[in-house]
Design a protein around this motif. Structure first.
Motif, mmCIF file in Angstrom:
data_model
loop_
_atom_site.group_PDB
_atom_site.id
_atom_site.type_symbol
_atom_site.label_atom_id
_atom_site.label_comp_id
_atom_site.label_asym_id
_atom_site.label_seq_id
_atom_site.Cartn_x
_atom_site.Cartn_y
_atom_site.Cartn_z
ATOM 1 N N VAL A 32 0.059 -4.363 11.650
ATOM 2 C CA VAL A 32 -0.087 -3.245 12.146
ATOM 3 C C VAL A 32 -0.920 -3.341 13.336
ATOM 4 O O VAL A 32 -1.974 -3.881 13.561
ATOM 5 N N LEU A 33 -0.643 -2.717 14.353
ATOM 6 C CA LEU A 33 -1.239 -2.482 15.422
ATOM 7 C C LEU A 33 -2.666 -1.633 15.542
ATOM 8 O O LEU A 33 -2.626 -0.651 15.076
ATOM 9 N N THR A 34 -3.611 -1.995 16.167
ATOM 10 C CA THR A 34 -4.914 -1.425 16.425
ATOM 11 C C THR A 34 -5.392 -1.800 17.777
ATOM 12 O O THR A 34 -5.043 -2.510 18.228
ATOM 13 N N GLY A 35 -6.341 -0.810 18.093
ATOM 14 C CA GLY A 35 -7.044 -0.916 19.365
ATOM 15 C C GLY A 35 -6.326 -1.288 20.648
ATOM 16 O O GLY A 35 -5.363 -0.419 20.925
ATOM 17 N N PRO A 82 -7.991 3.740 25.065
ATOM 18 C CA PRO A 82 -7.472 2.902 23.983
ATOM 19 C C PRO A 82 -8.380 3.460 22.718
ATOM 20 O O PRO A 82 -9.317 3.976 22.825
ATOM 21 N N PRO A 83 -7.489 3.459 21.746
ATOM 22 C CA PRO A 83 -8.036 3.996 20.388
ATOM 23 C C PRO A 83 -9.059 2.681 20.119
ATOM 24 O O PRO A 83 -9.544 1.623 20.666
ATOM 25 N N GLU A 84 -10.110 2.927 19.118
ATOM 26 C CA GLU A 84 -11.077 2.120 18.637
ATOM 27 C C GLU A 84 -10.647 0.656 18.077
ATOM 28 O O GLU A 84 -9.239 0.756 17.925
ATOM 29 N N ASP A 85 -11.337 -0.416 17.981
ATOM 30 C CA ASP A 85 -10.791 -1.501 17.862
ATOM 31 C C ASP A 85 -10.084 -1.850 16.438
ATOM 32 O O ASP A 85 -8.975 -2.389 16.520
ATOM 33 N N LEU A 86 -10.365 -0.836 15.458
ATOM 34 C CA LEU A 86 -9.383 -0.888 14.079
ATOM 35 C C LEU A 86 -8.729 0.066 13.667
ATOM 36 O O LEU A 86 -8.371 0.601 12.899
ATOM 37 N N ALA A 87 -8.568 1.055 14.991
ATOM 38 C CA ALA A 87 -7.873 2.411 14.673
ATOM 39 C C ALA A 87 -6.552 2.105 14.934
ATOM 40 O O ALA A 87 -5.991 1.200 15.907
ATOM 41 N N THR A 88 -5.622 2.850 14.227
ATOM 42 C CA THR A 88 -4.188 2.610 14.356
ATOM 43 C C THR A 88 -3.610 3.892 15.414
ATOM 44 O O THR A 88 -4.491 4.366 15.699
ATOM 45 N N ALA A 108 -6.926 -0.058 10.117
ATOM 46 C CA ALA A 108 -6.650 -1.099 9.406
ATOM 47 C C ALA A 108 -7.441 -2.081 9.916
ATOM 48 O O ALA A 108 -8.156 -2.431 10.585
ATOM 49 N N GLY A 109 -7.540 -2.954 8.572
ATOM 50 C CA GLY A 109 -8.494 -4.443 8.836
ATOM 51 C C GLY A 109 -7.994 -5.479 8.060
ATOM 52 O O GLY A 109 -7.252 -5.225 7.150
ATOM 53 N N GLY A 110 -8.285 -6.886 8.646
ATOM 54 C CA GLY A 110 -8.141 -7.745 7.515
ATOM 55 C C GLY A 110 -6.996 -8.396 8.053
ATOM 56 O O GLY A 110 -6.396 -8.147 9.089
ATOM 57 N N ASP A 111 -6.197 -9.027 6.986
ATOM 58 C CA ASP A 111 -5.037 -9.960 7.384
ATOM 59 C C ASP A 111 -3.902 -9.107 7.995
ATOM 60 O O ASP A 111 -2.923 -9.623 8.825
ATOM 61 N N ILE A 112 -3.841 -7.871 7.340
ATOM 62 C CA ILE A 112 -2.860 -6.943 7.713
ATOM 63 C C ILE A 112 -2.655 -6.504 9.128
ATOM 64 O O ILE A 112 -1.673 -6.238 9.794
#
Length: 553
Positions: free
Chosen positions: A492-495, A508-514, A521-525
């Motif tokens: 999953v792409l974020t930030g 750009p979106p926040e670091d963990l935002a999709t 999205a967070g962690g290994d995904i």
């Protein structure tokens, strides 16, 4: 089998140590010896008499040659036991420097200051942790929360045992003709012949066709649970990232639901011992870490629905709520954290796939390692999970071979694990190698593997009764809609990793935002994640501030 033993080797501090370990005499056979010869003889006597040795306590007051002989000798005599060095306060600073490398390399499990008087609970906390891990990974359970009745320990039975090990529930396997087997079958005679039959302390008894059915019976069927209200946050996945988000979100007053398809802890929950996680100087198993985190989250109000795989997600429209779909119903939420982690990639060798559950395992399969005493084992993978699996298997197996395509482990594994592997005489590493074939014995269990040198193209057939495959990350997010963008590998792409054309007003979106507002999205995904327990935990904790900001809009 008699009570497990604690063997204490001390030349000059027997009185102090005898007093300190008196509290364990009710449940352990505590033996006090003075030297290396006596320690070896005592261990042999105990094992001959049907006892297990849970812990060796070695006083640093021995001559250095004898001390190192005790350390190596205890591992050779009883590789499954834990080893603890205790040092008197007068030499603690010196010994801390002398044995620091031995602890880091796993030659001993801990170095502790000897108790100076009664109620040294810090000392006993450490001893309790060592005994706790030994009981969880080596000892047969005294109390069985779950009993599995089956004529043979087939692939499904091993899957059930592995799942129960991951969720911290002691279990036993019994033949239908045994005393326990007959008692269980008297409760559900209609299931006779439909093996395995599972009986749990919550009162359920019946045929269990798969792991998911067991999870639903232990924690409730999905369609038995209704979540009617719109919650603040639904966390999909109870690995380190999902657990951390659950703890921090619920502790800050957000109504939080956590969905987990299988076992709390995810892939990290299969790690036998994580030694570099902050705050646990003697290490902690992935299962213990996960269960403690779950307990924290429950205390703050998170609701866990185990056995609920997410099957789809409908994003919010016109300021409404997101909907996470499951086989047992929908969960509506103002925000969503995708923390489903990754699966291990498949080896892709048909002859190997046919033996999964019969000597071949994806993941660490900690419960299976106990059955490989005296056998040869191969671990495929170069990451930390593979290193931890190899070290755990080496407590039981005659030999463990780590197979990696790279020349060595330095690029993919933590230094402390490489050091421990290099020191362990039961573990060897074969670089530039891959598994290309395998076959069974007469009863259908893995017996041999063909290994290929990827540089020379040569093949070698080796004996192997166990093959553990930890092959890297394969993201599991096919249930997400296409509007949640992923990279070419499925993460999953974020930030800032999101393409600029998807940014709002060139921001750009926040670091963990999709790419979908309110979905994180967070962690290994997540694309670009570090694939480490600590980093996943950090992302799960930090996403909560972004959730607050989103809910406050």
């Amino acid at each position: 089998m008699g009570a497990p033993a604690i063997v204490i080797a001390s030349a000059n501090h027997q009185t102090e140590l005898s007093e300190a370990f008196a509290r364990y005499e009710r449940e352990y056979d505590v033996r006090l010896v003075g030297d290396k010869i006596s320690a070896k003889a005592t261990a042999k006597e105990l094992m001959t008499g049907g006892h297990q040795v849970a812990l060796f306590v070695i006083d640093s007051d021995h001559d250095q040659d004898e001390l190192y002989g005790l350390i190596s000798g205890t591992r050779q005599a009883v590789p499954t036991s834990r080893r603890l060095i205790v040092t008197h306060v007068s030499r603690f600073r010196e010994d801390n420097q002398t044995f620091r490398h031995a602890v880091a390399a796993g030659k001993v499990d801990a170095l502790l200051l000897m108790p100076q008087g009664p109620r040294d609970e810090e000392f006993h906390l450490a001893v309790g942790e060592l005994l706790n891990e030994w009981n969880a990974t080596v000892a047969a359970p005294v109390v069985e929360n779950v009993r599995i009745i089956t004529p043979e320990k087939d692939a499904l039975t091993r899957e059930l045992l592995d799942y129960l090990s991951r969720v911290g529930l002691p279990a036993g396997v019994h033949h239908p003709d045994s005393e326990v087997g007959r008692a269980v079958m008297a409760e559900c005679p209609e299931d006779a012949g439909r093996w395995p039959v599972v009986s749990s302390m919550v009162g359920w008894c019946g045929h269990c066709p798969d792991v998911r059915s067991l999870a639903n019976q232990l924690y409730g069927r999905p369609d038995d649970i209704e979540v009617d209200e719109v919650v603040d946050l639904v966390v999909v996945g109870a690995g380190p990232a999902g657990l951390a988000a659950s703890v921090y979100a619920s502790s800050e007053g957000l109504s939080t639901v956590c969905l987990e398809a299988e076992a709390i802890g995810g892939q990290a929950g299969t790690s036998s011992m994580i030694r570099n996680y902050l705050g646990f100087p003697r290490g902690i198993s992935g299962m213990r870490l996960a269960q403690r985190a779950r307990g924290q989250a429950l205390r703050f109000g998170t609701r866990f629905f185990t056995g609920w795989p997410a099957t789809g997600l409908t994003p919010a429209t016109d300021g409404g709520h997101h909907t996470v779909h499951t086989d047992g119903g929908d969960v509506r939420a103002r925000s969503v954290l995708v923390a489903t982690g990754v699966d291990y990639r498949r080896l892709g060798v048909e002859s190997i796939e046919e033996l999964v559950g019969r000597g071949v395992y994806y993941g660490a399969a900690m419960a299976a390692a106990r059955e490989l005493a005296g056998d040869d084992v191969v671990v495929v993978g170069g990451g930390n999970s593979a290193g931890q699996a190899a070290i755990h298997a080496a407590r039981f197996a005659r030999s463990v071979t780590i197979v990696v395509r790279r020349p060595d482990l330095t690029a993919t594994m933590s230094s402390y694990l490489i050091d421990e592997i290099e020191w362990n005489p039961r573990i060897s590493v074969r670089g530039s190698t891959r598994v290309v074939d395998g076959g069974p014995d007469d009863v259908g269990h893995l017996a041999w593997l063909d290994l290929e040198d990827v540089d020379a193209g040569t093949h070698e057939r080796v004996a192997a009764r166990g093959l553990f495959l930890l092959l890297g990350a394969a993201p599991e997010c096919s249930w997400l809609p296409d509007v949640v963008l992923r990279d070419e590998h499925g993460f999953v792409l974020t930030g800032r990793d999101i393409p600029p054309e998807q940014w709002v007003e060139d921001v750009p979106p926040e670091d963990l935002a999709t790419t979908v507002p309110g979905i994180f999205a967070g962690g290994d995904i997540r694309a670009g994640s570090m694939k480490r327990v600590a980093s996943a935990t950090g992302e799960g904790a930090s996403v909560v501030s972004s959730v607050h900001a989103w809910l406050g809009q």
